[in-house]
Design an enzyme around this catalytic site. Structure first.
Site, PDB file in Angstrom:
ATOM      1  N   LYS A  80       0.835  -1.078  -0.192  1.00  0.00           N
ATOM      2  CA  LYS A  80      -0.068  -0.145  -0.110  1.00  0.00           C
ATOM      3  C   LYS A  80       0.976   1.232  -0.099  1.00  0.00           C
ATOM      4  CE  LYS A  80      -3.752   2.006   2.317  1.00  0.00           C
ATOM      5  NZ  LYS A  80      -4.673   2.078   3.547  1.00  0.00           N
ATOM      6  N   SER A 155     -10.014   2.383   2.681  1.00  0.00           N
ATOM      7  CA  SER A 155      -8.808   3.130   1.715  1.00  0.00           C
ATOM      8  C   SER A 155      -7.852   2.190   1.100  1.00  0.00           C
ATOM      9  CB  SER A 155      -8.012   4.108   2.603  1.00  0.00           C
ATOM     10  OG  SER A 155      -7.554   3.353   3.661  1.00  0.00           O
ATOM     11  N   SER A 179     -10.340   0.143   6.968  1.00  0.00           N
ATOM     12  CA  SER A 179      -9.684  -0.033   5.676  1.00  0.00           C
ATOM     13  C   SER A 179      -9.073  -1.183   4.955  1.00  0.00           C
ATOM     14  CB  SER A 179      -8.700   1.350   5.530  1.00  0.00           C
ATOM     15  OG  SER A 179      -9.454   2.541   5.476  1.00  0.00           O
TER      16      SER A 179
HETATM   17  N1  GLN Z   1     -13.656   5.049   5.898  1.00  0.00           N
HETATM   18  C1  GLN Z   1     -13.113   5.385   7.211  1.00  0.00           C
HETATM   19  C2  GLN Z   1     -12.355   6.873   6.967  1.00  0.00           C
HETATM   20  O1  GLN Z   1     -12.643   7.344   5.988  1.00  0.00           O
HETATM   21  C3  GLN Z   1     -11.718   4.626   7.626  1.00  0.00           C
HETATM   22  C4  GLN Z   1     -10.420   4.638   6.999  1.00  0.00           C
HETATM   23  C5  GLN Z   1      -9.471   3.859   7.252  1.00  0.00           C
HETATM   24  O2  GLN Z   1      -9.697   2.899   7.877  1.00  0.00           O
HETATM   25  N2  GLN Z   1      -8.061   4.167   7.169  1.00  0.00           N
HETATM   26  O3  GLN Z   1     -11.936   7.170   7.905  1.00  0.00           O
END
Ligand code: GLN
Length: 498
Positions: A80, A155, A179
């Site tokens: 990532k 994400s 995410s």
């Molecule tokens: N969707 C959540 C956010 O926008 C979690 C994102 C994540 O786990 N990095 O913060």
């Protein structure tokens, strides 16, 4: 190459390399070809650098020739783009870092390099990991290989889609509020968020430090275990890294040691099975629970009474931490600098205005607001207190059960553009995953079926602190009697036959 490795699991690739069926060079070359073929349509990778990857592969082959190579030596893994990787562009999905070549490796990258794994490329992600759809990336959305008009989740959407489309056998992800698990569910793969503190955050670009945790994404529970064996471990450079003895996360998976599931108590939180879940998701999750009953598990109802507060609590705490973490991107210490400006303040303002996208700006504004004098007690402190109550709910639930199960997400993958105009709708796609981060618990998602539209559904498994090995066993046993994890989208077969 004689054996087609694209459909192989990470375990099979490790075995194939060990048996000399193919070299790391051949394997890496093969995956780079598949990436070149599919990436223009799916946009899973932000950077691919065939020369670097192949150089690592050659080194891995040489290491293997000496006769003592660790299991993952020579296996290509996608990383990532939140993990700083020496000599590689590391963008975190943002314009702010769109030309940042990292001078050092994150702990996780060091670990993979240490065992001789090959870096296959850096995967696309929501900007600074803020999002649930990969649409906030400066590098454009990732397309879900099950339906290119839909999001892969976020994400870690690039990692998830790459693994689902068989462009990489496994990938890393990070999970602040879901995410790893949510994109795993949307793309029909497995993902594990470890107990907070198990994987070092050193060199993992910070979003909300008290919640961020790196973890593996792959196609089977066994492959997650192989990945976690490399990723986990104490690191003094992360002050929240836990000093514990090393574990072998595959230890409960081999037939001789596999713990039977008979007597395992599965807790189903009442709050997870409400009207908010779509019919397709609840049907698949219920059949998975039936399968677990057949394996001898007992099912008990549990309650997480403060669950409903987890999204609002998260959207106070995560932005608060983000507003502080992202202050370093000012065009001086780090990040994009505006070309023209009148004075110092103007330079900061223009650099940040140009460098950050809308969602990141929204979070910085919310964070600065809830931390400001006069609102700190009303929002930030209150959210911290509620965070404790949410964690206590889990402690109570684990007195009645060994693992908790439920849906990973309320729906299957939604259409690109469907929720991007409505942040609150987007935030609600993490309603079942966020509480786990607030409590610091381990959580995973494994494929458990499809909805009527043929889109994958994820089963969430939540364990008590440090129960990763047991959770992996629970998932592994399910995968011995079902084949949801082995289903591949059409895109993944295309590359093989072409
Ligand atoms: N969707 C959540 C956010 O926008 C979690 C994102 C994540 O786990 N990095 O913060």
């Amino acid at each position: 190459m004689q054996h087609h490795p694209q459909q192989a699991t990470l375990r099979q690739l490790c075995d194939g390399l060990a048996a000399g069926k193919f070299s790391s060079y051949e394997l890496t070359h093969e995956f780079i070809n598949i990436i070149n073929e599919l990436n223009p349509a799916l946009n899973c990778f932000i950077s691919v650098d065939a020369e670097r990857s192949l150089a690592q592969a050659r080194a891995a082959d040489a290491k293997r020739a000496t006769g003592n190579a660790p299991p993952l030596c020579g296996v290509p893994i996608a990383q990532k783009d939140i993990f700083c990787t020496q000599g590689w562009l590391t963008t975190c999905g943002s314009r702010m870092l769109s030309n940042f070549v990292s001078p050092y490796d994150a702990h996780v990258i060091e670990r993979f390099n240490g065992v001789g794994a090959v870096n296959l490329g850096k995967t696309n992600m929501d900007e600074f990991a803020m999002g649930s759809s990969n649409e906030t990336s400066f590098f454009g959305p990732v397309h879900n290989p099950w339906d290119r008009g839909r999001v892969p989740g976020g994400s870690s959407g690039g990692s998830a889609a790459a693994v689902a489309a068989r462009m990489a056998p496994a990938a890393t992800g990070t999970d602040t509020g879901g995410s790893i698990r949510q994109p795993a569910a949307f793309t029909g793969i497995c993902g594990l968020k470890p107990t907070y503190g198990v994987v070092s955050r050193y060199g993992m670009i910070a979003f909300a430090s008290s919640l961020d945790q790196g973890g593996p994404m792959a196609r089977t529970a066994e492959d997650l275990a192989l990945m976690l064996n490399v990723m986990a471990g104490f690191d003094a450079r992360d002050s929240t890294s836990l000093q514990r003895d090393a574990e072998d996360y595959t230890r409960e998976l081999t037939p001789t040691f596999a713990k039977p599931l008979a007597g395992l108590r599965i807790g189903l939180p009442r709050e997870f099975f409400t009207a908010g879940v779509s019919a397709g998701v609840s049907k698949a999750v219920e059949s998975a629970i039936t399968e677990y009953r057949k394996l001898g598990c007992e099912v008990v109802e549990v309650s997480l009474p403060n669950m409903a507060l987890s999204v609002p609590v998260y959207y106070v705490l995560a932005p608060a931490e983000a507003s502080s973490n992202l202050s370093r991107f000012d065009g001086v210490r780090y990040g994009h600098r505006a070309r023209e400006y009148a004075n110092l303040t103007d330079m900061y303002e223009k650099s940040r205005a140009e460098g950050f996208g809308a969602e990141v700006k929204r979070r910085i504004l919310i964070g600065a607001y809830v931390l400001s004098h006069g609102y700190y007690d009303a929002y930030y402190i209150r959210a911290q207190k509620l965070r404790r109550l949410i964690a206590q709910d889990f402690t109570e639930a684990f007195k009645l059960c060994d693992v908790i199960m439920g849906p990973t997400t309320p729906t299957t993958a939604f259409k690109i553009g469907e929720k991007s105009g409505d942040p609150v709708q987007m935030y609600l796609s993490d309603i079942y995953t966020i509480a786990v981060n607030l409590a610091g618990l381990p959580g995973m998602s494994i494929p458990c079926g499809f909805d009527n539209g043929g889109l994958p559904v994820g089963l969430q498994i939540i364990g008590n602190y440090f129960s990763e090995a047991r959770m992996l066993n629970v998932a592994h046993q399910f995968q011995q009697v079902t084949d949801w994890h082995a289903r591949a989208p059409k895109d993944a077969q295309k590359a093989v036959t072409s």
